[in-house]
Each structure stands twice: as C-alpha cells, then as structure tokens.
Design a protein around this motif. Structure first.
Motif, mmCIF file in Angstrom:
data_model
loop_
_atom_site.group_PDB
_atom_site.id
_atom_site.type_symbol
_atom_site.label_atom_id
_atom_site.label_comp_id
_atom_site.label_asym_id
_atom_site.label_seq_id
_atom_site.Cartn_x
_atom_site.Cartn_y
_atom_site.Cartn_z
ATOM 1 N N GLU A 164 -5.150 1.848 -0.366
ATOM 2 C CA GLU A 164 -5.575 0.675 -1.135
ATOM 3 C C GLU A 164 -4.450 -0.352 -1.210
ATOM 4 N N TRP A 183 0.853 -1.174 0.000
ATOM 5 C CA TRP A 183 0.000 0.000 0.000
ATOM 6 C C TRP A 183 0.887 1.220 0.000
ATOM 7 N N HIS A 243 -2.503 -3.594 -2.854
ATOM 8 C CA HIS A 243 -2.231 -4.209 -4.147
ATOM 9 C C HIS A 243 -1.436 -5.473 -3.875
ATOM 10 N N ARG A 292 -0.036 8.097 -1.515
ATOM 11 C CA ARG A 292 -0.804 8.338 -0.286
ATOM 12 C C ARG A 292 -2.120 7.572 -0.216
ATOM 13 N N SER A 293 -2.184 6.424 -0.857
ATOM 14 C CA SER A 293 -3.420 5.638 -0.878
ATOM 15 C C SER A 293 -3.335 4.455 0.084
ATOM 16 N N MET A 312 0.038 2.004 -8.470
ATOM 17 C CA MET A 312 -0.387 2.429 -7.134
ATOM 18 C C MET A 312 -0.323 3.947 -7.016
ATOM 19 N N GLN A 313 -1.367 4.520 -6.461
ATOM 20 C CA GLN A 313 -1.449 5.966 -6.291
ATOM 21 C C GLN A 313 -0.761 6.408 -5.000
ATOM 22 N N MET A 330 0.342 4.447 1.789
ATOM 23 C CA MET A 330 -0.118 5.485 2.711
ATOM 24 C C MET A 330 0.881 6.633 2.903
ATOM 25 N N PRO A 346 3.673 8.355 -7.086
ATOM 26 C CA PRO A 346 2.963 7.188 -7.608
ATOM 27 C C PRO A 346 3.964 6.162 -8.141
#
Length: 156
Positions: free
Chosen positions: A118, A87, A120, A115-116, A112-113, A89, A94
C-alpha cells in the motif's frame, strides 16, 4: 483536469513500475546501518536519524531491519519538493512516516504496515520524510502543524 484520485493512482502505478525495475542496489537484503546521522528534536523529544540522501539510500530506506530503537529513525531528503509516496514491501517493522515541509512542519503522518504494498503519500509536495517506529508521533502527541528542529531544519 485530473482528479486527486487519478493522480494518486498514476503515482502508485509509476512507483510500482519503477521499483519493479529497480537497480541491484535497491534489491539487496542487507539493512543500511552506517548512513550519516542528524540530531533532530520535536519539542523535548530527541531523535537520532539516519539520513538517506541519495537515490540508492532512499530506495533501500529501512528495508530488512528487524528492529529499531525508539529514539531512532530515518530522514529521507529529496532534492526538491514533490508529492512523496512510500510503501513497505520489504520493510519488516511497522513504521509511521511524517511528511515534512522545508521548515520542519509536519504536513501529515501515515501509519504503515510491515511488508505492505500500500502506498502512503504526502498531502502536498515535501522534501523531507521522517520514518519512526509505528505510533511514535501519536505517542509523543505530534500532529500536522507541529515542527521539528535540528538537522536540515536548524538553519530555517
């Protein structure tokens, strides 16, 4: 038997819980810039990868970096194959992560974006994950099944 969705949900919950109680070394706000390096290649493309091989190095990863040269990345090395989930965070740029088999073959790639939260995950158990600037693998035409060489893959 648990479904794949249930397994991924459990992995995400365990990862989130683990990181919430991560030790102080994982919560520093300084980027890691002096890790050991490995020279990797994907066909004619050369990669200068920092190697994150300890739990502390892997937990910090590329967090707090504001930029990274296009030919550089970070190779995460785990002791044994497992489904690896990442992730972003506290990662400010990116990234794309290639989940790699023991022979250097790309299993799957995830964009992956920054500060996300989510998660993966690898499509199957792997010991290696290579993070590069987002889009690097696509720009080089690299996809699942393609192989990297050098570093830990040189002797395979």
């Amino acid at each position: 038997m648990a479904t794949m969705l249930q397994m991924k949900t459990l992995l995400l919950a365990l990862t989130t819980a683990t990181l919430a109680f991560a030790p102080a070394w994982a919560q520093t706000q300084e980027p890691q810039l002096n890790l050991p390096r490995a020279k990797l290649s994907a066909g004619m493309h050369q990669i200068d990868a920092q190697v994150a091989g300890t739990p502390g190095q892997r937990a910090t990863g590329l967090m707090w970096r504001r930029e990274m040269p296009q030919h550089e990345g970070m190779l995460f090395v785990f002791d044994q194959p497992s489904v690896q989930c990442f992730w972003m965070m506290n990662t400010l740029i990116p990234l794309s992560a290639a989940f790699l088999a023991d022979d250097g073959s790309i299993v799957n790639v995830a964009d992956m974006q920054a500060r996300s939260p989510e998660s993966h995950c690898s499509a199957k158990p792997v010991r290696y994950v290579l993070e590069m600037n987002q889009g690097w693998f696509a720009k080089k035409g690299l996809k699942p099944g393609d192989k990297l060489s050098g570093g830990p893959f040189a002797r395979r």
